[in-house]
Design a protein around this motif. Structure first.
Motif, PDB file in Angstrom:
ATOM      1  N   GLU A 142      28.533 -14.551 -20.643  1.00 23.98           N
ATOM      2  CA  GLU A 142      26.580 -14.924 -19.578  1.00 23.98           C
ATOM      3  C   GLU A 142      27.702 -13.814 -18.501  1.00 23.98           C
ATOM      4  N   SER A 143      28.709 -14.098 -18.336  1.00 26.45           N
ATOM      5  CA  SER A 143      29.857 -13.373 -17.237  1.00 26.45           C
ATOM      6  C   SER A 143      30.126 -11.874 -17.364  1.00 26.45           C
ATOM      7  N   ALA A 144      30.184 -11.941 -18.951  1.00 30.50           N
ATOM      8  CA  ALA A 144      30.060 -10.473 -19.329  1.00 30.50           C
ATOM      9  C   ALA A 144      28.510  -9.918 -18.570  1.00 30.50           C
ATOM     10  N   LEU A 145      26.958 -10.341 -18.949  1.00 29.80           N
ATOM     11  CA  LEU A 145      25.710  -9.824 -18.679  1.00 29.80           C
ATOM     12  C   LEU A 145      25.402 -10.371 -16.216  1.00 29.80           C
ATOM     13  N   ASN A 146      26.224 -11.087 -16.127  1.00 29.05           N
ATOM     14  CA  ASN A 146      26.487 -10.865 -14.670  1.00 29.05           C
ATOM     15  C   ASN A 146      26.605  -9.499 -14.144  1.00 29.05           C
ATOM     16  N   LYS A 147      27.901  -9.344 -14.685  1.00 31.48           N
ATOM     17  CA  LYS A 147      28.340  -8.153 -14.114  1.00 31.48           C
ATOM     18  C   LYS A 147      27.633  -6.794 -14.276  1.00 31.48           C
ATOM     19  N   GLY A 148      27.176  -6.811 -15.126  1.00 30.51           N
ATOM     20  CA  GLY A 148      26.519  -5.383 -15.955  1.00 30.51           C
ATOM     21  C   GLY A 148      26.775  -4.802 -16.514  1.00 30.51           C
ATOM     22  N   LEU A 149      28.105  -5.956 -17.187  1.00 32.12           N
ATOM     23  CA  LEU A 149      28.392  -4.584 -18.507  1.00 32.12           C
ATOM     24  C   LEU A 149      28.013  -4.095 -19.557  1.00 32.12           C
ATOM     25  N   ILE A 150      26.605  -5.411 -19.564  1.00 35.91           N
ATOM     26  CA  ILE A 150      25.895  -5.040 -20.944  1.00 35.91           C
ATOM     27  C   ILE A 150      24.391  -5.660 -20.360  1.00 35.91           C
ATOM     28  N   GLY A 151      23.238  -4.972 -21.339  1.00 34.02           N
ATOM     29  CA  GLY A 151      22.835  -6.056 -21.064  1.00 34.02           C
ATOM     30  C   GLY A 151      21.669  -6.763 -21.939  1.00 34.02           C
TER      31      GLY A 151
END
Length: 277
Positions: free
Chosen positions: A141-150
């Protein structure tokens, strides 16, 4: 461009084949190594003397930085961990694994033969297989929150791992979505059925129990700045002035102290705070 500058642009680690392909000569490489500005490891890898220790460790193993170590390099949330996590080929030559957590499998995404760091998809793949689900979910979810992946991209990956597929189904583009799932499951286990994303006074709340008990959930990246914190305070004040009771729990509490969350909600219900006045 100087070789040292080029190496810094590549995070301080590169295979000699990449260096030569960039136009640097063997003489230039030899001079840099002789000067002590960089080191040659495993014969064909070059490492700047002051590069990050995790990257240097991966190069010494002839592998790629992955899992929580790569996630940390991407500035994602990661739990405290002692070992450097490295992905290597199952046929990799022998190396000193002291201080390393070695991942012998490859993720679903292709990677360059001389890559120093796993691609994000493979980082998340190893996280899912290596870490406890609450920690793995927080990293995803940290990756999602940073916009690194959808979220949709995650769901469409052929993960080849039940744990990774389960996380992909759980995570979404909202940083607190997995948290809401955990909270709802916790409530249902004690016979409480929250309603999710209910609109009150033109604004959504995370969950509503009964008529008047609002539960707001702060995802891992909550209050990343003062403005976000003020918005949450203003939202809580507005709800209280409308006659609602507001309970706010964070990621740590829901995932790692569920008894506190459960008991707090049960006490509020016992006091009739979920009922209309």
């Amino acid at each position: 461009m100087l070789l040292e500058e080029w190496m810094r642009r590549h995070d301080g680690v590169a295979h000699t084949s990449q260096v030569y392909a960039a136009g640097f000569s063997k003489r230039t490489v030899a001079a840099a190594v002789q000067s002590g500005r960089m080191l040659r490891v495993r014969r064909s890898w070059l490492v700047l003397r002051d590069c990050h220790p995790d990257r240097a460790a991966a190069a010494r193993a002839g592998g790629r930085l992955t899992c929580v170590s790569a996630a940390r390099s991407l500035e994602l949330w990661v739990p405290v961990h002692e070992h450097v996590h490295v992905a290597v080929s199952p046929t990799s030559a022998r190396f000193d694994a002291h201080g390393l957590r070695v991942h012998w499998s490859n993720g679903p995404a292709p990677f360059a033969p001389r890559a120093a760091v796993d691609p994000l998809i493979n980082v998340l793949f190893h996280v899912a297989r290596c870490q406890p689900q609450p920690d793995a979910l927080a990293i995803w979810e940290s990756a999602l929150n940073k916009g690194l992946i959808g979220a949709e991209a995650l769901r469409r990956v052929a993960w080849r791992s039940e744990r990774a597929a389960a996380l992909a189904a759980l995570a979404c583009h909202l940083s607190d979505s997995g948290l809401e799932t955990h909270f709802v499951d916790l409530m249902r286990a004690i016979g409480v059925t929250p309603r999710q994303q209910v609109w009150i006074d033109g604004h959504p709340v995370d969950t509503l129990i009964g008529d008047r008990l609002v539960v707001q959930l702060d995802g891992f990246a909550f209050h990343s700045d003062a403005a976000a914190r003020r918005r949450d305070i203003a939202a809580d004040v507005r709800l209280r002035l409308l006659g609602y009771t507001v309970l706010r729990f964070d990621y740590q509490q829901v995932l790692f102290d569920p008894e506190f969350v459960r008991d707090s909600v049960l006490t509020a219900i016992a006091q009739g705070l979920h009922l209309s006045a």
